[in-house]
Scaffold this motif. Sequence first.
Motif, PDB file in Angstrom:
ATOM      1  N   ARG A 180      -8.643   5.847  -5.066  1.00 52.39           N
ATOM      2  CA  ARG A 180      -7.983   6.898  -4.292  1.00 52.39           C
ATOM      3  C   ARG A 180      -7.432   6.331  -2.974  1.00 52.39           C
ATOM      4  O   ARG A 180      -6.309   6.634  -2.571  1.00 52.39           O
ATOM      5  N   SER A 181      -8.257   5.484  -2.329  1.00 55.10           N
ATOM      6  CA  SER A 181      -7.815   4.863  -1.073  1.00 55.10           C
ATOM      7  C   SER A 181      -6.619   3.946  -1.294  1.00 55.10           C
ATOM      8  O   SER A 181      -5.689   3.901  -0.476  1.00 55.10           O
ATOM      9  N   GLN A 182      -6.642   3.201  -2.421  1.00 54.20           N
ATOM     10  CA  GLN A 182      -5.537   2.289  -2.743  1.00 54.20           C
ATOM     11  C   GLN A 182      -4.246   3.057  -2.967  1.00 54.20           C
ATOM     12  O   GLN A 182      -3.172   2.654  -2.493  1.00 54.20           O
ATOM     13  N   LEU A 183      -4.330   4.174  -3.688  1.00 57.10           N
ATOM     14  CA  LEU A 183      -3.130   4.973  -3.967  1.00 57.10           C
ATOM     15  C   LEU A 183      -2.539   5.537  -2.680  1.00 57.10           C
ATOM     16  O   LEU A 183      -1.310   5.578  -2.501  1.00 57.10           O
ATOM     17  N   ARG A 184      -3.416   5.980  -1.777  1.00 57.37           N
ATOM     18  CA  ARG A 184      -2.938   6.505  -0.502  1.00 57.37           C
ATOM     19  C   ARG A 184      -2.313   5.413   0.352  1.00 57.37           C
ATOM     20  O   ARG A 184      -1.287   5.627   1.013  1.00 57.37           O
ATOM     21  N   LYS A 185      -2.928   4.232   0.321  1.00 61.64           N
ATOM     22  CA  LYS A 185      -2.426   3.115   1.117  1.00 61.64           C
ATOM     23  C   LYS A 185      -1.030   2.699   0.644  1.00 61.64           C
ATOM     24  O   LYS A 185      -0.154   2.367   1.455  1.00 61.64           O
ATOM     25  N   GLU A 186      -0.838   2.729  -0.687  1.00 60.80           N
ATOM     26  CA  GLU A 186       0.455   2.354  -1.257  1.00 60.80           C
ATOM     27  C   GLU A 186       1.438   3.531  -1.292  1.00 60.80           C
ATOM     28  O   GLU A 186       2.563   3.400  -1.792  1.00 60.80           O
ATOM     29  N   LYS A 187       0.980   4.722  -0.784  1.00 61.89           N
ATOM     30  CA  LYS A 187       1.796   5.940  -0.703  1.00 61.89           C
ATOM     31  C   LYS A 187       2.330   6.364  -2.073  1.00 61.89           C
ATOM     32  O   LYS A 187       3.500   6.731  -2.241  1.00 61.89           O
ATOM     33  N   LEU A 188       1.400   6.290  -3.055  1.00 60.98           N
ATOM     34  CA  LEU A 188       1.731   6.758  -4.402  1.00 60.98           C
ATOM     35  C   LEU A 188       1.253   8.198  -4.527  1.00 60.98           C
ATOM     36  O   LEU A 188       0.062   8.480  -4.420  1.00 60.98           O
ATOM     37  N   ARG A 189       2.188   9.105  -4.763  1.00 57.13           N
ATOM     38  CA  ARG A 189       1.881  10.538  -4.705  1.00 57.13           C
ATOM     39  C   ARG A 189       1.368  11.046  -6.050  1.00 57.13           C
ATOM     40  O   ARG A 189       1.877  10.680  -7.113  1.00 57.13           O
ATOM     41  N   TYR A 190       0.311  11.862  -5.977  1.00 62.34           N
ATOM     42  CA  TYR A 190      -0.258  12.477  -7.181  1.00 62.34           C
ATOM     43  C   TYR A 190      -0.621  13.932  -6.899  1.00 62.34           C
ATOM     44  O   TYR A 190      -0.889  14.320  -5.761  1.00 62.34           O
ATOM     45  N   ARG A 191      -0.601  14.762  -7.961  1.00 61.85           N
ATOM     46  CA  ARG A 191      -0.931  16.181  -7.828  1.00 61.85           C
ATOM     47  C   ARG A 191      -2.434  16.412  -7.897  1.00 61.85           C
ATOM     48  O   ARG A 191      -3.010  17.141  -7.101  1.00 61.85           O
ATOM     49  N   ASN A 192      -3.079  15.763  -8.899  1.00 67.19           N
ATOM     50  CA  ASN A 192      -4.521  15.951  -9.114  1.00 67.19           C
ATOM     51  C   ASN A 192      -5.204  14.608  -9.312  1.00 67.19           C
ATOM     52  O   ASN A 192      -4.635  13.689  -9.919  1.00 67.19           O
ATOM     53  N   PHE A 193      -6.426  14.525  -8.810  1.00 66.37           N
ATOM     54  CA  PHE A 193      -7.247  13.323  -8.988  1.00 66.37           C
ATOM     55  C   PHE A 193      -8.653  13.808  -9.346  1.00 66.37           C
ATOM     56  O   PHE A 193      -9.393  14.278  -8.492  1.00 66.37           O
ATOM     57  N   ASN A 194      -8.996  13.723 -10.625  1.00 67.99           N
ATOM     58  CA  ASN A 194     -10.289  14.231 -11.097  1.00 67.99           C
ATOM     59  C   ASN A 194     -11.174  13.087 -11.560  1.00 67.99           C
ATOM     60  O   ASN A 194     -10.752  12.238 -12.359  1.00 67.99           O
TER      61      ASN A 194
END
Length: 540
Positions: free
Chosen positions: A76-90
């Motif tokens: 989750r931290s990696q996706l935010r750092k790379e600014k990759l947008r997602y709707r849901n993370f379960n």
Amino acid sequence: MKILSIKNIIAAFILAFSIIYSLPTFFSDVPDWLTSINAKKMNLGLDLKGGVHFLMEVDLDEVTSSKSKKLSSDLRSQLRKEKLRYRNFNYQSKSISIEFFDAVNYKKAEELINNTYQNTFEISRNNDNQMLLSISEKTLNELRIAAIKQNTTTLRNRVNELGVAEPIVQQSGKTRIVVELPGIKDTTRAKEIIGATATLEFKMLDEDSDPYAAEDLNENSFNSKLYYYEETPVLLKRNIMLTGENIVDASSGFDQNNRPKVDITLDNPGAKRFSEVTDENIGKQMAVIFVESKAEQRVIDGESKRISKKYEKIISIATIQERLSKSFQITGLDSSDEARKLALYLRAGSMAAPMYIVEERTVGPSLGADNIEKGKISVIIGLILVLVFMLYYYRVFGLFANSALIINILIIVSIMSLIPGATLTLPGIAGIVLTVGMAVDANVLIFERIKEEVRNGSTPLASIELGYKKAFSTILDANITTLIASIILFIFGTGPIKGFAVTLSIGIISSMFTAIILTRILADTVYENNTNLKVTKLNI
């Protein structure tokens, strides 16, 4: 004659060595000169010295659950750092479901995961923008193996803190660890130190949310979790800054205000991460959490099951005044005893998985002494019977065999006292008794060969030469096969079986020397110079 002289020198050296290094085992008072050359008593195992035996079960399900949770947080931290947008993370037990905004974000995330988490996840696509990540079976197996190894190492470190002489800590099967502590008296403290799965976690306070509102709603937010510190609700961010895995040293003491403290030293990766995080959060509050897992019995669906429950307690909250690095201290502990325990757990290392005791046995000192006495009697009786038989049946050659047999026992005792970690157990005594029989068995083969050569008309000296020469291959084959069996017992056996295998292996190797070389030297010494020797004078 030159070769024989070398044999004599080697035999004399081994004889002197075995006598000197076996003396401390047979006599209570050990002179200083023996201690100076590392001659010491043979270590006694649990069944002879008394002590406590634990069989620990490692909760590997908790390992996979914790690893999954950590991977989820990191991803989750990696996706935010790379600014990759997602709707849901379960996040679920062993899988993560992510729904991205579009195919572009999906493609970039897939490349990021493949590059960063190689072979960790198995990726499948549910629809155009939804990704399902499952932790690979290979990763889970590696995780389980590493958890068992780490727990075994941590247990060894904790046992060393108890000051136990020659403890046994080893894996038993796929999920269990055996711990044997000879001579231990305080079993309660031993159980407490061995069974504890305590560590530390460092988290930042969520100062943007209201802890009292979370308390009223009795629920945690997506990014934070509700805790209590001195009966006051506080919200801590879910991301863990640092864990006990990064701690390489810890010592307890008192600060300038005479309050209990624990001085912490981090490894290089931990120090780098801690330095970066504290530098980014100067002026903000950080909490230190004491985390401990305990096993509890619960009835689930009508069946009694053992589950692992995690207990978390905030031991201190402090404002970060400056960037912290490799060394710092923790205060806020209730007592100096709590500080000592925490330092011990951290110094020994954190457990990779919770453990619980499934079997506990205590052997009292009196029972151990009784086992020693019975073991002595069995060895003495077996030795006397063999000595009498060999002396009666083979006369002078029987005396050679008896001398070699006694030296063989001295060699076993001296080597056992020198091997680091070797302990004599009750099955080990059985191995010595078995070695007594096997040692003379080699001599019986040799002496019968000598008799056969005499009956075939060979001269006495030729009979001795041929007897040893022709019996050698048979003795070697028999001893090698037995040695292979004992090595297999040592590799795959545990506890008492290993003790039996060790003494048997040492006995087999030493009996080859005493039965073949030593008795030959004695026979040559007595008969070699008598060229006019008659057959009747062989006394065999």
